[in-house]
Design a protein around this motif. Structure first.
Motif, PDB file in Angstrom:
ATOM      1  N   LEU A  51      12.309   3.467  12.822  1.00 10.42           N
ATOM      2  CA  LEU A  51      11.020   2.865  12.472  1.00 10.42           C
ATOM      3  C   LEU A  51       9.855   3.729  12.908  1.00 10.42           C
ATOM      4  N   CYS A  52      10.102   4.959  13.256  1.00 13.42           N
ATOM      5  CA  CYS A  52       9.080   5.841  13.821  1.00 13.42           C
ATOM      6  C   CYS A  52       7.814   5.837  12.966  1.00 13.42           C
ATOM      7  N   GLY A  53       6.680   5.521  13.594  1.00 11.80           N
ATOM      8  CA  GLY A  53       5.397   5.542  12.915  1.00 11.80           C
ATOM      9  C   GLY A  53       4.963   4.228  12.314  1.00 11.80           C
ATOM     10  N   LEU A  54       5.839   3.214  12.257  1.00 11.00           N
ATOM     11  CA  LEU A  54       5.443   1.934  11.686  1.00 11.00           C
ATOM     12  C   LEU A  54       4.468   1.233  12.628  1.00 11.00           C
ATOM     13  N   PRO A  68       8.644   1.454  21.169  1.00 11.51           N
ATOM     14  CA  PRO A  68       9.761   2.352  21.486  1.00 11.51           C
ATOM     15  C   PRO A  68      10.878   1.598  22.196  1.00 11.51           C
ATOM     16  N   GLY A  69      12.096   2.012  21.931  1.00 12.99           N
ATOM     17  CA  GLY A  69      13.254   1.457  22.612  1.00 12.99           C
ATOM     18  C   GLY A  69      14.035   2.560  23.296  1.00 12.99           C
ATOM     19  N   ILE A  70      15.349   2.404  23.364  1.00 14.22           N
ATOM     20  CA  ILE A  70      16.194   3.469  23.895  1.00 14.22           C
ATOM     21  C   ILE A  70      15.887   4.748  23.117  1.00 14.22           C
ATOM     22  N   PRO A  71      15.592   5.866  23.792  1.00 14.66           N
ATOM     23  CA  PRO A  71      15.178   7.086  23.080  1.00 14.66           C
ATOM     24  C   PRO A  71      16.361   7.803  22.440  1.00 14.66           C
ATOM     25  N   SER A 106      10.875   5.074   7.912  1.00 15.89           N
ATOM     26  CA  SER A 106       9.882   5.942   8.536  1.00 15.89           C
ATOM     27  C   SER A 106       9.437   7.012   7.555  1.00 15.89           C
ATOM     28  N   ASP A 107       8.147   7.329   7.576  1.00 19.28           N
ATOM     29  CA  ASP A 107       7.652   8.434   6.755  1.00 19.28           C
ATOM     30  C   ASP A 107       7.936   9.788   7.395  1.00 19.28           C
ATOM     31  N   ASP A 108       8.055   9.811   8.713  1.00 17.16           N
ATOM     32  CA  ASP A 108       8.323  11.067   9.419  1.00 17.16           C
ATOM     33  C   ASP A 108       8.929  10.730  10.778  1.00 17.16           C
ATOM     34  N   ASP A 121       9.238  -4.391   7.422  1.00 19.88           N
ATOM     35  CA  ASP A 121      10.544  -3.942   7.904  1.00 19.88           C
ATOM     36  C   ASP A 121      10.647  -3.942   9.422  1.00 19.88           C
ATOM     37  N   LEU A 122       9.856  -4.788  10.075  1.00 18.56           N
ATOM     38  CA  LEU A 122      10.005  -5.025  11.510  1.00 18.56           C
ATOM     39  C   LEU A 122      10.716  -6.370  11.649  1.00 18.56           C
ATOM     40  N   CYS A 123      12.029  -6.318  11.607  1.00 12.92           N
ATOM     41  CA  CYS A 123      12.830  -7.535  11.449  1.00 12.92           C
ATOM     42  C   CYS A 123      13.297  -8.146  12.765  1.00 12.92           C
TER      43      CYS A 123
END
Length: 516
Positions: free
Chosen positions: A382-385, A390-393, A419-421, A491-493
């Motif tokens: 979900l990077c950038g949404l 942040p969760g477990i990296p 994610s777009d990027d 898409d943040l479910c």
């Protein structure tokens, strides 16, 4: 609205006002060391991420071969990991009491009892049922483990008592989920019917076990692996099913396994279930194997020979599919060849850690390491949404990148753009996470093996298992204000507090488990 991607292992038994399911019936269903999304900062250069390539095979059992490293160890040798030399400096071993205290503090701190119920348009009216288990592996130290529970039946976060010999939870009676009890149709403290208990009824505290959602597909995968070892199943076996959850599937067993465990495709799962029935592993042999490992709460009852999960007259899988976080974590321990050998006893004998061949274990973990849905305890996908936490990296497998050769580092899973990027988050990845997620309207789950990326200087190794009645019906108040329905619209479910839980645990475990 974006393409729907409900990973529907459950058809909801309650009448809810959320509208159509936000994710397609074809499938069911990562992160940073800071509390902010790095994608909101300057875009980083392309990362040096690598993937665990899809496993390949020509035959079953001992002839099974895999490619890629499910452990995150650049050496690619699971048996060589987690060893300490005679010259290593003394270390302070994390013990189970310390771990349990930290799990209690962390679970209480993320305030999952303050999530927003989109059906009622108000905060949840009682604590959700949350089942959380962690097992840590520290070189030179015995494993530390703990299981904590949040529910309406306990005044505070409860730490389960675990028998030192059998490793079974002794103070909890596990109960099947009851929609009527949760909704208030029957009193919360009404007597439990005898058939509601899951496994041996041993404890004075009742805990209603949330449905595992698509996490159950790990059990289907274990069943296929048993068939591979027995020679009753081969990955190149053709399989075709129709008119089942997900609509159907045509391909090979190996293709079904890949789609089931990396993308949570329901049609592929139905195909795998049908093959287990054909091989005689369902309805009984898989469960006999799990019982023989002392994992009595892991059940997928009522599946049909045609691959359907729901027998005539049943509403969904609730009451038939069960997984506690603790037994799920122990199953993952048995699959993890980097971990020290499990030592609990079953009926007075050591647990059979060799119930699967090493090749089959590596095959399963290789698929789990290729997981696309990093959106629960890890949120790299979900990077950038906006609104993501942040969760477990965890490192996102490259197979899900849109077109790196053309400079497109977006993430798309099963046709769903996420994610777009992903590069800003992947560049900060510290671990691999071989895991499986689950999502329905009422339930959410995530469980897997976290392994530090040694090529980036990280060496922690632990198992985490999270199962809760926190599906896409429940969200964070701030997300409800931003989007209305975050799963439909963004898409943040999952509640992003689950990701915050993952990050907080990982940061603390990193401080405890990193080699000096």
């Amino acid at each position: 609205m974006r393409s729907s991607r409900h990973r529907g292992s459950i058809t909801v038994a309650l009448t809810l006002s959320l509208g159509a399911c936000p994710r397609s019936p074809a499938n069911e269903e990562t992160s940073e060391s800071t509390g902010t999304d790095p994608a909101e900062t300057d875009t980083a250069a392309p990362s040096d991420t690598t993937q665990a390539p899809p496993a390949t095979t020509s035959t079953a059992g001992d002839n099974l071969t895999t490619t890629g490293d499910p452990t995150g160890d650049p050496t690619g040798d699971p048996s060589a990991a987690d060893e300490s030399s005679d010259t290593d400096p003394p270390i302070a071993c994390l013990d189970s009491d310390q771990l349990a205290a930290q799990l209690q503090t962390t679970l209480a701190g993320v305030e999952l009892d303050a999530v927003w119920d989109l059906d009622d348009g108000a905060p949840i009216d009682r604590p959700p049922n949350v089942d959380l288990a962690v097992i840590t592996f520290q070189p030179g130290c015995p494993p530390a483990s703990a299981n904590v529970l949040l529910s309406n039946d306990a005044a505070d976060v409860h730490t389960s008592s675990i028998d030192p010999v059998s490793a079974a939870v002794t103070d909890i009676t596990w109960r099947s989920w009851s929609y009527d009890r949760w909704s208030g149709a029957i009193p919360w403290d009404a007597p439990w019917p005898p058939q509601s208990s899951i496994g041996p009824a041993t404890g004075s505290l009742d805990f209603m076990v949330p449905n595992p959602a698509s996490l159950f597909k790990v059990l289907v995968g274990v069943g296929i692996a048993l068939g591979l070892d027995q020679g009753t199943i081969a990955l190149d076996d053709p399989i075709s099913v129709t008119n089942v959850p997900g609509g159907g599937f045509t391909g090979t067993v190996g293709e079904a396994m890949d789609r089931m465990l990396t993308a949570s495709e329901n049609g592929a799962t139905s195909a795998a279930i049908a093959r287990l029935h054909q091989a005689g592993l369902l309805p009984d042999l898989l469960h006999d194997t799990l019982d023989g490992l002392g994992l009595y709460t892991l059940r997928i009852e009522g599946t049909q020979p045609d691959g359907d999960w729901t027998p005539p007259g049943a509403v969904d899988t609730t009451g038939r599919f069960h997984m506690t976080a603790w037994d799920t974590a122990r199953l993952l321990w048995l699959l993890d060849r980097r971990a020290p050998e499990a030592t609990w006893e079953v009926d007075g004998a050591p647990v059979d850690s060799s119930f699967l061949s090493d090749r089959s274990k590596d095959y399963l973990l290789g698929l789990l390491a290729d997981q696309g849905w990093h959106e629960v305890l890890s949120t790299t996908a979900l990077c950038g949404l906006p609104g993501r936490q942040p969760g477990i990296p965890a490192r996102m497998p490259e197979r899900w990148f849109d077109d790196p050769a053309a400079g497109d580092y977006g993430v798309t899973v099963e046709g769903i753009p996420l994610s777009d990027d992903v590069r800003p988050c992947n560049d900060l990845a510290e671990v691999s996470f071989a895991h499986k997620t689950g999502l329905t309207q009422n339930f959410g789950s995530d469980a897997g093996i976290v392994t530090g990326l040694r090529d980036r200087g990280h060496e922690r190794h632990y198992i985490v298992s999270f199962i809760a009645n926190l599906g896409y019906r429940y969200t964070d108040p701030r997300l409800a204000a931003m989007y209305g329905n975050p799963c439909f619209d963004a898409d943040l479910c999952y509640s992003q507090q689950i990701a915050s839980l993952g990050l907080a645990l990982d940061q603390w475990l990193s401080s405890q488990l990193q080699a000096p």
